[in-house]
Design a protein around this motif. Structure first.
Motif, mmCIF file in Angstrom:
data_model
loop_
_atom_site.group_PDB
_atom_site.id
_atom_site.type_symbol
_atom_site.label_atom_id
_atom_site.label_comp_id
_atom_site.label_asym_id
_atom_site.label_seq_id
_atom_site.Cartn_x
_atom_site.Cartn_y
_atom_site.Cartn_z
ATOM 1 N N GLU A 1 0.742 -1.157 -0.094
ATOM 2 C CA GLU A 1 0.006 -0.093 -0.166
ATOM 3 C C GLU A 1 0.909 1.302 0.140
ATOM 4 O O GLU A 1 1.736 1.380 0.682
ATOM 5 C CB GLU A 1 -0.982 -0.168 1.280
ATOM 6 N N GLU A 2 0.667 2.052 -1.067
ATOM 7 C CA GLU A 2 1.276 3.402 -0.955
ATOM 8 C C GLU A 2 0.832 4.340 -0.005
ATOM 9 O O GLU A 2 -0.347 4.687 0.358
ATOM 10 C CB GLU A 2 1.320 3.954 -2.362
ATOM 11 N N THR A 3 1.600 4.980 0.701
ATOM 12 C CA THR A 3 1.319 5.964 1.706
ATOM 13 C C THR A 3 1.936 7.241 1.329
ATOM 14 O O THR A 3 2.614 7.380 0.335
ATOM 15 C CB THR A 3 1.768 5.517 3.150
ATOM 16 N N ALA A 4 1.773 8.305 2.138
ATOM 17 C CA ALA A 4 2.438 9.705 1.823
ATOM 18 C C ALA A 4 3.806 9.730 1.658
ATOM 19 O O ALA A 4 4.505 10.542 0.842
ATOM 20 C CB ALA A 4 1.857 10.589 2.790
ATOM 21 N N THR A 5 4.487 8.700 2.384
ATOM 22 C CA THR A 5 6.148 8.841 2.472
ATOM 23 C C THR A 5 6.720 7.503 2.280
ATOM 24 O O THR A 5 7.741 7.445 1.897
ATOM 25 C CB THR A 5 6.267 9.313 3.805
ATOM 26 N N SER A 6 6.062 6.490 2.025
ATOM 27 C CA SER A 6 6.541 5.323 1.694
ATOM 28 C C SER A 6 5.595 4.164 1.171
ATOM 29 O O SER A 6 4.466 4.485 0.946
ATOM 30 C CB SER A 6 7.176 4.581 2.892
ATOM 31 N N VAL B 1 9.053 0.741 2.857
ATOM 32 C CA VAL B 1 9.758 1.035 1.835
ATOM 33 C C VAL B 1 10.045 2.203 1.529
ATOM 34 O O VAL B 1 9.055 2.812 1.072
ATOM 35 C CB VAL B 1 9.788 -0.071 0.824
ATOM 36 N N ILE B 2 11.062 3.006 1.534
ATOM 37 C CA ILE B 2 11.283 4.421 1.092
ATOM 38 C C ILE B 2 11.047 4.504 -0.352
ATOM 39 O O ILE B 2 11.315 3.411 -1.203
ATOM 40 C CB ILE B 2 12.537 5.048 1.672
ATOM 41 N N PRO B 3 10.555 5.429 -0.998
ATOM 42 C CA PRO B 3 10.495 5.711 -2.601
ATOM 43 C C PRO B 3 11.718 5.374 -3.373
ATOM 44 O O PRO B 3 11.566 4.381 -4.269
ATOM 45 C CB PRO B 3 10.149 7.107 -2.805
ATOM 46 N N LEU B 4 12.818 5.697 -2.833
ATOM 47 C CA LEU B 4 14.066 5.420 -3.602
ATOM 48 C C LEU B 4 14.482 3.808 -3.585
ATOM 49 O O LEU B 4 14.632 3.344 -4.718
ATOM 50 C CB LEU B 4 15.477 5.928 -2.805
ATOM 51 N N THR B 5 14.092 3.128 -2.478
ATOM 52 C CA THR B 5 14.443 1.672 -2.607
ATOM 53 C C THR B 5 13.321 1.024 -3.398
ATOM 54 O O THR B 5 13.583 0.010 -4.028
ATOM 55 C CB THR B 5 14.237 1.109 -1.139
ATOM 56 N N TYR B 6 12.156 1.689 -3.494
ATOM 57 C CA TYR B 6 11.135 0.986 -4.230
ATOM 58 C C TYR B 6 11.319 1.268 -5.761
ATOM 59 O O TYR B 6 11.016 0.223 -6.605
ATOM 60 C CB TYR B 6 9.635 1.720 -3.938
ATOM 61 N N ALA B 7 11.772 2.559 -5.978
ATOM 62 C CA ALA B 7 12.074 2.604 -7.510
ATOM 63 C C ALA B 7 13.387 1.974 -8.006
ATOM 64 O O ALA B 7 13.428 1.468 -9.187
ATOM 65 C CB ALA B 7 12.170 4.112 -7.678
#
Length: 225
Positions: A114-119, A163-169
């Motif tokens: 699930e995508e949240t505002a920060t992760s 999971v932070i956006p950078l790691t996810y990407a």
């Protein structure tokens, strides 16, 4: 030994027998291919594989029957997937994640994300062999990625990570769907603690006045574990 910080993405293809072809597919693949030589270790989705032949854009490695049994390589894959790649840790390099051995304990499944505002919040299932090493705020390697356990439900052996956006990407987490298999490796520190507790004794080479002391939870806490 690895750190759980992914350096590139690749694809993996069986060549028959125990042989697998790993191909780098991202612009950052130079980090993997630079100085790559026969005998080097590369973590492929968290699986430590030994380079047996160096190719222009990848390498060939062998996966033993034990590796197939314990990892996603032995699971039927219904989709073409990318694999996370990390070259082995070199002396003097930064350790930004945690010590990842590349010795996968077993497989689990992604249950939800699930995508949240920060992760991205992702929930995974584990087996008993892995769940014993999962603790809230502790480290776990998922497909070779060093992640921190945000929540753990011992009754269902499920854990959640943020999971932070950078790691996810930059990893193959973004390609996972509910039901996707993942490789899991527990923190090596937890495994040593378990061994010390089960043995009940300290280092037999320690001085006589200390060698007979039992290893207990209180002892480990006192000494920083």
């Amino acid at each position: 030994m690895f750190t759980g910080l992914i350096q590139a993405l690749g694809t993996i293809k069986p060549l028959g027998g125990d042989y697998w072809k790993i191909t780098c597919v991202t612009e950052s693949s130079d980090t993997i291919m630079r100085d790559l030589a026969i005998g080097d270790s590369v973590a492929v989705d968290g699986i430590c594989l030994t380079v047996e032949e160096v190719l222009k854009d990848g390498f060939i490695a062998t996966a033993s029957p034990e590796t197939l049994r314990r990892t996603t390589l032995g699971q039927e894959q219904t989709e073409q997937k990318y694999v996370n790649l990390e070259a082995s840790l070199r002396v003097g390099s930064k350790v930004g994640g945690h010590f990842v051995m590349g010795h996968v304990d077993g497989v689990g499944k992604m249950l939800s994300k699930e995508e949240t505002a920060t992760s991205w919040e992702m929930t995974f299932s584990a087996t008993g062999a892995i769940a014993r090493y999962i603790v809230p705020k502790g480290s776990i390697a998922v497909n070779g990625i060093s992640l921190t356990v945000a929540e753990y439900q011992p009754e269902t052996m499920q854990f959640k990570v943020a999971v932070i956006p950078l790691t996810y990407a930059e990893t193959n987490l973004r390609y996972l769907n509910p039901g996707s298999w993942v490789n899991l490796e527990g923190d090596i520190l937890g495994k040593y603690v378990e061994k010390f507790l089960s043995s009940g004794k300290g280092d037999v080479t320690a001085p006589t006045d200390e060698s007979s002391d039992d290893i207990s939870l209180a002892f480990l806490a006192e000494h920083g574990y």
